[in-house]
Enzyme design. Structure first.
Site, PDB file in Angstrom:
ATOM      1  N   ASP A 204      49.870  46.696  36.520  1.00 37.57           N
ATOM      2  CA  ASP A 204      50.225  47.774  35.604  1.00 37.57           C
ATOM      3  C   ASP A 204      49.499  47.606  34.269  1.00 37.57           C
ATOM      4  O   ASP A 204      49.437  46.499  33.717  1.00 37.57           O
ATOM      5  CB  ASP A 204      51.750  47.697  35.376  1.00 37.57           C
ATOM      6  CG  ASP A 204      52.309  48.889  34.650  1.00 37.57           C
ATOM      7  OD1 ASP A 204      52.229  49.998  35.195  1.00 37.57           O
ATOM      8  OD2 ASP A 204      52.836  48.711  33.528  1.00 37.57           O
ATOM      9  N   GLU A 266      45.315  48.968  37.465  1.00 42.58           N
ATOM     10  CA  GLU A 266      45.550  50.273  36.846  1.00 42.58           C
ATOM     11  C   GLU A 266      44.891  50.212  35.474  1.00 42.58           C
ATOM     12  O   GLU A 266      45.459  49.678  34.515  1.00 42.58           O
ATOM     13  CB  GLU A 266      47.052  50.554  36.684  1.00 42.58           C
ATOM     14  CG  GLU A 266      47.289  51.966  36.173  1.00 42.58           C
ATOM     15  CD  GLU A 266      48.475  52.139  35.241  1.00 42.58           C
ATOM     16  OE1 GLU A 266      48.962  53.260  35.097  1.00 42.58           O
ATOM     17  OE2 GLU A 266      48.917  51.146  34.630  1.00 42.58           O
TER      18      GLU A 266
HETATM   19  C1  GLC Z   1      51.928  52.348  33.944  1.00 37.25           C
HETATM   20  C2  GLC Z   1      52.908  52.922  34.934  1.00 37.25           C
HETATM   21  C3  GLC Z   1      53.789  53.880  34.218  1.00 37.25           C
HETATM   22  C4  GLC Z   1      54.543  53.136  33.131  1.00 37.25           C
HETATM   23  C5  GLC Z   1      53.593  52.403  32.207  1.00 37.25           C
HETATM   24  C6  GLC Z   1      54.304  51.393  31.381  1.00 37.25           C
HETATM   25  O1  GLC Z   1      51.052  53.288  33.453  1.00 37.25           O
HETATM   26  O2  GLC Z   1      52.224  53.490  36.000  1.00 37.25           O
HETATM   27  O3  GLC Z   1      54.680  54.513  35.088  1.00 37.25           O
HETATM   28  O4  GLC Z   1      55.308  54.027  32.387  1.00 37.25           O
HETATM   29  O5  GLC Z   1      52.613  51.697  32.922  1.00 37.25           O
HETATM   30  O6  GLC Z   1      54.654  50.280  32.146  1.00 37.25           O
END
Ligand code: GLC
Length: 538
Positions: A204, A266
């Site tokens: 994440d 991500e």
């Molecule tokens: C990422 C997740 C999202 C979350 C954010 C904070 O972007 O995909 O859903 O709100 O991180 O952890």
């Protein structure tokens, strides 16, 4: 193990959003036993792996992306034994399991943050997070002007006068990744889940862990991780050089378990070349391809993003990934239901212009068939195999995404793509669970999308996905090579040819073409209509 036998090179990975997949106990919230009970359906759909969004203990201020304990399961979702059973059942079915790792921030309920609040400024407890004195008389101003992704300032003051950084919600304090204890802790968390048999981690906010040491101010209107700023105005909180050392250390841990364990980033960074820095040979294995997700539905844009994705990943020898939907963006069925590309990523509500549902579904099916013909690894988001759109008319008072409150009710947030999915047309909560509770309301129109309405029905979206996944596997499209045709939007991948008609007149297939699969029926003359993708052989 030979390079080509590594599962993640061509895997189709299905994202399960645990809150909204299947509820075994009727409390309106999905859970691990619910997931376990439907794994066979996913195997039968034809995917290779599941990625689960967080199911760890959490006050759920950001739907579980606010983790209070990285080595356990939230009672709402079950127990650690349920997680073990889920992993074992997945393995028995031949599915790999990827779990979500949230290293940028903890929940404010985490023991570390509670200890930091109880300790003095400058203490080791505070040094695991980013606490600073404020500016101005009595330190009344935050240390800098950074904004939280969900709206409002990124700093909150504690009673003794210091401020802590939270790039997300006030309940998601950012960890300080210069701190040795933080680094050691996450190496141990990786081992904890690897020892339980998971095959990978979705990381994440992988571009956020390290911040500019001076916490320099940044003059840019939108500071969120999902809006990527221009290269000549690089942000001090995203995509810092130091993140890569962290992933090199993690890679060593994964490699010690064998080459079949993987990390997927991500990382919302641009230009595309910067994404490949996360997937250099000694870092992560994959990164989500968000430029692909956002590419407009035109032949030129689709071809450009596909070419660029393959070419830039090749420079570092990385696998290219493809994705159209996830829990943070409008589902592609909804995005593509607007003729003019939408500016916002999320948050359609009552009173907003509504998508054209038929157009969106038609294009989404064509987009999916195009995606699943591409070499590399593809990600699906639960419900897309049903052709599910966003719920675009959730009453504002039922919204749960912190974005809605923190933005002062200017951004509706991501609830629309997170609504519990329909399994049975005629059951309470459409078979999501045994009761009619669901933590977000399901639209009245969702019976038609229910899985039991589509199973075995030729031409249904569910059967289209099943056929596509079966043919993708039997023709080895995931490990193939793409060669463009000289005219139109068409390419070859091995013995399969793929053609998408984005607009205009119907397109004739070459003489002797044998259609393998088509996202909609061809016209009476056997030509490909607008917004249709066809797989064929000649
Ligand atoms: C990422 C997740 C999202 C979350 C954010 C904070 O972007 O995909 O859903 O709100 O991180 O952890």
């Amino acid at each position: 193990m030979s390079q080509t036998s590594l599962w993640w090179h061509d895997a189709v990975i299905y994202q399960v959003y645990p809150r909204s997949f299947a509820d075994s106990d009727g409390d309106g919230m999905g859970d691990l036993p619910g997931i376990t009970s439907h794994l066979a359906d996913l195997r039968e759909l034809g995917v290779d792996a599941v990625w689960l969004s967080p199911f760890y203990p959490s006050p759920q201020h950001d739907a579980g992306y606010d983790v209070a304990d990285y080595r356990n399961v939230d009672p709402r979702f079950g127990t650690l034994a349920d997680a073990d059973r889920m992993i074992a059942e997945a393995h028995a079915l031949g599915l790999k399991v990827v779990v979500d790792l949230v290293p940028n921030h903890t929940s404010s309920d985490h023991v570390w943050f509670q200890a930091a609040l109880g300790a003095a400024p400058g203490s080791p407890e505070r040094e695991r997070y980013i606490f600073r004195d404020g500016k101005g008389p009595d330190g009344e101003q935050p240390p800098n002007g950074w904004r939280s992704t969900f709206g409002g300032p990124a700093w909150t003051r504690v009673p003794d006068g210091q401020w802590y950084l939270h790039l997300f919600d006030v309940t998601q304090p950012d960890l300080d990744w210069d701190n040795a204890e933080v680094r050691a802790e996450f190496l141990d968390i990786l081992r904890f889940w690897l020892d339980r048999g998971v095959h990978g981690f979705r990381v994440d906010v992988a571009h956020g862990l390290v911040k500019d040491r001076d916490l320099a101010d940044w003059d840019y209107p939108d500071q969120g991780p999902w809006v990527v700023p221009p290269e000549d105005n690089r942000p001090p909180m995203w995509d810092q050089e130091g993140v890569h050392d962290i992933y090199r250390a993690w890679r060593e841990v994964l490699d010690s378990y064998g080459p079949d364990r993987m990390l997927v980033a991500e990382a919302w960074v641009q230009p595309v070349e910067r994404i490949t820095r996360y997937v250099r040979p000694d870092e992560m294995h994959q990164a989500f391809n968000f430029p692909y997700l956002f590419a407009h539905w035109t032949a030129a844009d689709q071809r450009a993003v596909i070419e660029q994705s393959l070419a830039t990943n090749a420079t570092v020898g990385a696998i290219t990934t493809w994705v159209l939907s996830n829990h943070d963006v409008l589902r592609h069925t909804t995005r593509l239901g607007y003729r003019e590309p939408l500016k916002q990523l999320s948050g359609i509500g009552p009173g907003d212009p509504q998508p054209d549902a038929a157009l969106g579904l038609r294009r989404a099916r064509a987009a999916t068939l195009l995606m699943l013909a591409l070499p590399g690894s593809a990600y699906l988001y639960q419900g897309e195999e049903l052709g599910l759109p966003d719920h675009t008319e959730i009453p504002d008072e039922l919204r749960q995404d912190p974005t809605w409150e923190r933005s002062g009710h200017t951004e509706r947030g991501r609830d629309g793509c997170r609504v519990p999915i329909p399994w049975e047309a005629d059951a309470p909560s459409y078979g999501f669970g045994p009761s009619d509770h669901s933590w977000l309301p399901q639209p009245a129109s969702w019976a038609e999308y229910a899985r039991d309405r589509q199973a075995g029905v030729p031409g249904s979206t569910l059967e289209l996905y099943r056929d596509a996944l079966r043919l993708r596997r039997s023709h080895s499209l995931g490990t193939g090579t793409l060669t463009w045709d000289s005219t139109g939007f068409a390419f070859r991948n091995g013995d399969v040819r793929v053609l998408t008609n984005f607009d205009g007149e119907p397109v004739a297939l070459p003489v002797g073409a044998g259609v393998l699969l088509s996202s909609e029926p061809l016209d009476g003359d056997g030509r490909v209509p607008t917004d249709v993708t066809v797989w064929f052989t000649v």
